[in-house]
Design a protein around this motif. Sequence first.
Motif, mmCIF file in Angstrom:
data_model
loop_
_atom_site.group_PDB
_atom_site.id
_atom_site.type_symbol
_atom_site.label_atom_id
_atom_site.label_comp_id
_atom_site.label_asym_id
_atom_site.label_seq_id
_atom_site.Cartn_x
_atom_site.Cartn_y
_atom_site.Cartn_z
ATOM 1 N N ALA A 48 -83.542 29.492 -9.876
ATOM 2 C CA ALA A 48 -85.006 29.472 -9.818
ATOM 3 C C ALA A 48 -85.556 30.792 -9.278
ATOM 4 C CB ALA A 48 -85.479 28.307 -8.951
ATOM 5 N N ARG A 49 -84.801 31.457 -8.397
ATOM 6 C CA ARG A 49 -85.286 32.704 -7.790
ATOM 7 C C ARG A 49 -85.303 33.860 -8.788
ATOM 8 N NH1 ARG A 49 -81.709 33.399 -3.683
ATOM 9 N NH2 ARG A 49 -80.725 35.170 -4.720
ATOM 10 N N GLU A 50 -84.615 33.710 -9.916
ATOM 11 C CA GLU A 50 -84.637 34.764 -10.928
ATOM 12 C C GLU A 50 -86.046 34.997 -11.466
ATOM 13 O OE1 GLU A 50 -81.789 33.934 -13.936
ATOM 14 O OE2 GLU A 50 -80.063 34.064 -12.580
ATOM 15 N N ALA A 51 -86.905 33.958 -11.383
ATOM 16 C CA ALA A 51 -88.295 34.108 -11.834
ATOM 17 C C ALA A 51 -89.171 34.754 -10.768
ATOM 18 C CB ALA A 51 -88.861 32.743 -12.212
ATOM 19 N N GLY A 52 -88.626 35.032 -9.603
ATOM 20 C CA GLY A 52 -89.394 35.634 -8.520
ATOM 21 C C GLY A 52 -89.091 34.948 -7.207
ATOM 22 N N PRO A 53 -89.331 35.621 -6.077
ATOM 23 C CA PRO A 53 -89.042 35.020 -4.774
ATOM 24 C C PRO A 53 -89.909 33.795 -4.512
ATOM 25 C CG PRO A 53 -90.297 37.048 -4.508
ATOM 26 C CD PRO A 53 -89.927 36.961 -5.952
ATOM 27 N N PHE A 54 -89.401 32.925 -3.654
ATOM 28 C CA PHE A 54 -90.159 31.741 -3.266
ATOM 29 C C PHE A 54 -91.232 32.151 -2.264
ATOM 30 C CE2 PHE A 54 -85.770 30.248 -4.143
ATOM 31 C CZ PHE A 54 -86.046 29.507 -5.286
ATOM 32 N N GLY A 55 -92.435 31.562 -2.408
ATOM 33 C CA GLY A 55 -93.537 31.927 -1.528
ATOM 34 C C GLY A 55 -93.710 31.001 -0.351
ATOM 35 N N SER A 56 -93.152 29.804 -0.439
ATOM 36 C CA SER A 56 -93.316 28.821 0.634
ATOM 37 C C SER A 56 -92.250 27.756 0.472
ATOM 38 C CB SER A 56 -94.703 28.182 0.554
ATOM 39 O OG SER A 56 -94.821 27.430 -0.665
ATOM 40 N N LEU A 57 -92.165 26.880 1.473
ATOM 41 C CA LEU A 57 -91.215 25.771 1.383
ATOM 42 C C LEU A 57 -91.569 24.853 0.216
ATOM 43 C CD1 LEU A 57 -90.629 26.864 4.287
ATOM 44 C CD2 LEU A 57 -90.169 24.491 4.954
ATOM 45 N N ALA A 58 -92.869 24.645 0.018
ATOM 46 C CA ALA A 58 -93.295 23.785 -1.087
ATOM 47 C C ALA A 58 -92.919 24.414 -2.433
ATOM 48 C CB ALA A 58 -94.800 23.559 -1.010
ATOM 49 N N ASP A 59 -93.068 25.725 -2.536
ATOM 50 C CA ASP A 59 -92.692 26.434 -3.761
ATOM 51 C C ASP A 59 -91.194 26.284 -4.021
ATOM 52 O OD1 ASP A 59 -93.011 28.113 -5.989
ATOM 53 O OD2 ASP A 59 -92.546 29.898 -4.806
ATOM 54 N N LEU A 60 -90.390 26.406 -2.974
ATOM 55 C CA LEU A 60 -88.941 26.229 -3.087
ATOM 56 C C LEU A 60 -88.602 24.815 -3.546
ATOM 57 C CD1 LEU A 60 -85.935 26.981 -2.525
ATOM 58 C CD2 LEU A 60 -86.345 26.359 -0.125
ATOM 59 N N ALA A 61 -89.225 23.823 -2.912
ATOM 60 C CA ALA A 61 -88.945 22.425 -3.268
ATOM 61 C C ALA A 61 -89.302 22.153 -4.722
ATOM 62 C CB ALA A 61 -89.716 21.494 -2.336
ATOM 63 N N ARG A 62 -90.424 22.687 -5.163
ATOM 64 C CA ARG A 62 -90.907 22.399 -6.515
ATOM 65 C C ARG A 62 -90.062 23.113 -7.574
ATOM 66 N NH1 ARG A 62 -95.399 24.006 -5.581
ATOM 67 N NH2 ARG A 62 -95.309 26.088 -6.530
ATOM 68 N N ARG A 63 -89.790 24.382 -7.378
ATOM 69 C CA ARG A 63 -89.098 25.162 -8.415
ATOM 70 C C ARG A 63 -87.597 24.899 -8.461
ATOM 71 N NH1 ARG A 63 -90.945 31.055 -6.955
ATOM 72 N NH2 ARG A 63 -89.131 31.558 -8.274
ATOM 73 N N ALA A 64 -86.989 24.616 -7.304
ATOM 74 C CA ALA A 64 -85.532 24.418 -7.266
ATOM 75 C C ALA A 64 -85.134 22.958 -7.143
ATOM 76 C CB ALA A 64 -84.930 25.221 -6.107
ATOM 77 N N GLY A 65 -86.122 22.064 -7.023
ATOM 78 C CA GLY A 65 -85.799 20.645 -6.930
ATOM 79 C C GLY A 65 -85.055 20.285 -5.660
ATOM 80 N N ILE A 66 -85.479 20.850 -4.534
ATOM 81 C CA ILE A 66 -84.813 20.597 -3.253
ATOM 82 C C ILE A 66 -85.515 19.451 -2.535
ATOM 83 C CG2 ILE A 66 -84.120 21.594 -1.045
ATOM 84 C CD1 ILE A 66 -82.718 22.773 -3.504
ATOM 85 N N ASP A 67 -84.781 18.383 -2.250
ATOM 86 C CA ASP A 67 -85.383 17.236 -1.580
ATOM 87 C C ASP A 67 -85.492 17.496 -0.078
ATOM 88 O OD1 ASP A 67 -82.845 16.784 -0.465
ATOM 89 O OD2 ASP A 67 -82.273 15.395 -2.051
ATOM 90 N N ARG A 68 -86.095 16.547 0.613
ATOM 91 C CA ARG A 68 -86.378 16.740 2.040
ATOM 92 C C ARG A 68 -85.097 16.882 2.862
ATOM 93 N NH1 ARG A 68 -90.607 12.570 4.320
ATOM 94 N NH2 ARG A 68 -91.777 13.618 2.663
ATOM 95 N N ALA A 69 -84.077 16.082 2.543
ATOM 96 C CA ALA A 69 -82.834 16.129 3.326
ATOM 97 C C ALA A 69 -82.174 17.504 3.216
ATOM 98 C CB ALA A 69 -81.875 15.046 2.843
ATOM 99 N N ARG A 70 -82.127 18.041 2.006
ATOM 100 C CA ARG A 70 -81.507 19.361 1.832
ATOM 101 C C ARG A 70 -82.387 20.467 2.409
ATOM 102 N NH1 ARG A 70 -79.429 16.394 -2.345
ATOM 103 N NH2 ARG A 70 -77.194 16.675 -2.725
ATOM 104 N N MET A 71 -83.689 20.278 2.368
ATOM 105 C CA MET A 71 -84.587 21.259 2.972
ATOM 106 C C MET A 71 -84.322 21.346 4.475
ATOM 107 S SD MET A 71 -86.993 23.358 1.907
ATOM 108 C CE MET A 71 -87.823 22.635 0.474
ATOM 109 N N GLU A 72 -84.062 20.208 5.085
ATOM 110 C CA GLU A 72 -83.770 20.202 6.522
ATOM 111 C C GLU A 72 -82.426 20.875 6.806
ATOM 112 O OE1 GLU A 72 -84.135 16.104 7.610
ATOM 113 O OE2 GLU A 72 -86.328 16.201 7.792
#
Length: 660
Positions: A523-547
């Motif tokens: 997902a980062r190939e399209a550009g850096p992540f701007g926020s945690l929400a951006d990371l969760a949305r673009r890479a499909g990261i759930d809350r447990a893995r975010m923690e």
Amino acid sequence: MDQWDQLDKELRVIRRLKFSGYFLIVADIVDFCERSDILCQGRGSAANSAVCYALGVTSVDPVEFGLLFERFLSDERTGPPDIDIDIESGRREEVIQYVYGKYGRDRAALVANVVTYRPRSAVRDAAKALGYGHDQAVAWSKRLHRWSGIDPGEAQGIPADVQALAGELRDLPQHLGIHPGGMVLTEEPVSQVVPVEPARMKDRTVLQWDKEDCADAHLVKFDLLGLGMLEALHRMSDLVRDFHGRVVRLWQLPPDEPEVYEMLCRADTVGVFQVESRAQMATLPRLRPRRFKDLVAEVALIRPGPIQGGAVHPYLRRRHGEPWEHLVHPRLMPALKKTYGVPLFQEQLMQVAIDAAGFNGGEADQLRRAMGAKRSAARMEELKERLYAGMEERGIVGAQADQIYDQLKSFADFGFPESHAASFAHLVYSSAWLKCHYPAAFYAGLLASQPMGFYSPASLIADAQRHGIEVLAPDVNASGEVASLVATAREREAPLHGVADVRLGLDNVKGLGGEAGRRIAAAREAGPFGSLADLARRAGIDRARMEKLAVAGALGSLEGDRRKALWAAGTVDERPGTIPGTGPAAPPPTLPGMSAAELARADYTGLGLSVETHPMELVRAGLDAEGVLTARRLPHMKDGKRVEIAGIVTHRQRPSTAKG
């Protein structure tokens, strides 16, 4: 004998024994690895064969080393030859599936492995059988560290009935597993020869016989073994090519670079294949290797057999000038001269039989096998008569003959194949060369290939830092799936060919999982992540893995405060496909920052290590106040004085000593 004569001799034997097809199959497997950019190397007795060397199966020239082909194959041997192929561990399954695909699943299967009870498993199952609870059984079993036999010191507190039953279980079959690499190929469907069952692993079938049963039935077996160092070397050479722009061909490295041997003589070998153990590191400054053949001796020397056989110290003393020629019979000198009269290699046992008693190569190999671990008293007696008769013909009688026989008999217990040692020495040199000239790529390759080797990632990172390399923590906006190289401002100094620092990969984050790491990197190939929400949305990261990422500090580029990042990770609720900004947006409350101890604890919780703080730094002041010494002060203490030290257990090892 020159190379052409040796090839002619071997080809005649191979044709007579009708093994041409076997060699062609092995060569085909090696060719597949080369076409697929998979590192592989034949080892073991196959390295005694010039045919294997010419086919590209092995990397050791047996003519140059004076190796005996009969150690590998002869007219006197029964059964097919045994060729072991080491394959980079991460891609071994591709090779196994190639064999299935080419030769058919009905004619190929993996060999079984009968797993027997060892002390831990015996105590655990014995306790359960006698009615003790699961947790208690596991706790008792974890006290034991010996591979053979229950250590009374470790077994204190384990009930006598459990110990007695565990003693009866030891070495009995526990369950059926899969051999590390053995595959069988048959002309007719394999199920018509031996029972076959589906393996737990997808697209695999396994025999219900082990390798000994297969040998008794004269089934043709190929060993396709996974070797972590080959995977690490492949990663290292790829990093050097991609980051430094140099193509490194491991099998064409100059074998005599003084800088590499100087590094080995300093025992600067953490992470270097086969010579990274404490025993090897203690021996290298004494052996002082200066050429490739010295590495072959080093590989063979530091093993339980030579250590317990008392070969190590005489070899080292004689190498540095102690007279020894008067101790060796002139007939034995050609075979033992290269190891200063100390027999190290199985091929030397065979050569002694040839020189002292007139054995041919096949008979010498029969003697080696008869004297080996699975001794046959009748066969040994028969060969003993032949040996003594041959020695008498050459004027060796009485005490001299007895001395040679006793030497051969004791040496057979621990001799190591020179061909095998030479194959491994190539990997020793390749890994040492990379550490000497491209250390950042060396450490990154090792870290990307974990788990493997003698040292933990934390120990490898500490060694990299001692070499002036900065190791950066994982970060979702900078890390790949595995460890990578980053540019550095350090100047390049000899013997370095390239400088860089290391960025840990997302695979170091505990509990994240490989698939999540791949999604983040993609997902980062399209550009850096701007926020945690951006990371969760673009890479499909759930809350447990975010923690998990927050605890490990891998969200530092999005939220520099670790505690705030952890709080925010628990509130993110955006998924792929959702409209940006529609998730919870409450700002985190005012939270105190983590102390150095809390950050270190979080690092160890999330990564299993810390690139910033060693735990001992946090308690050093208190230890100093109590008189606990640092390692730096130990050399200045009076010999015999009792001292207190402190540290962290990185690994446990109980190697055999010279007294067993």
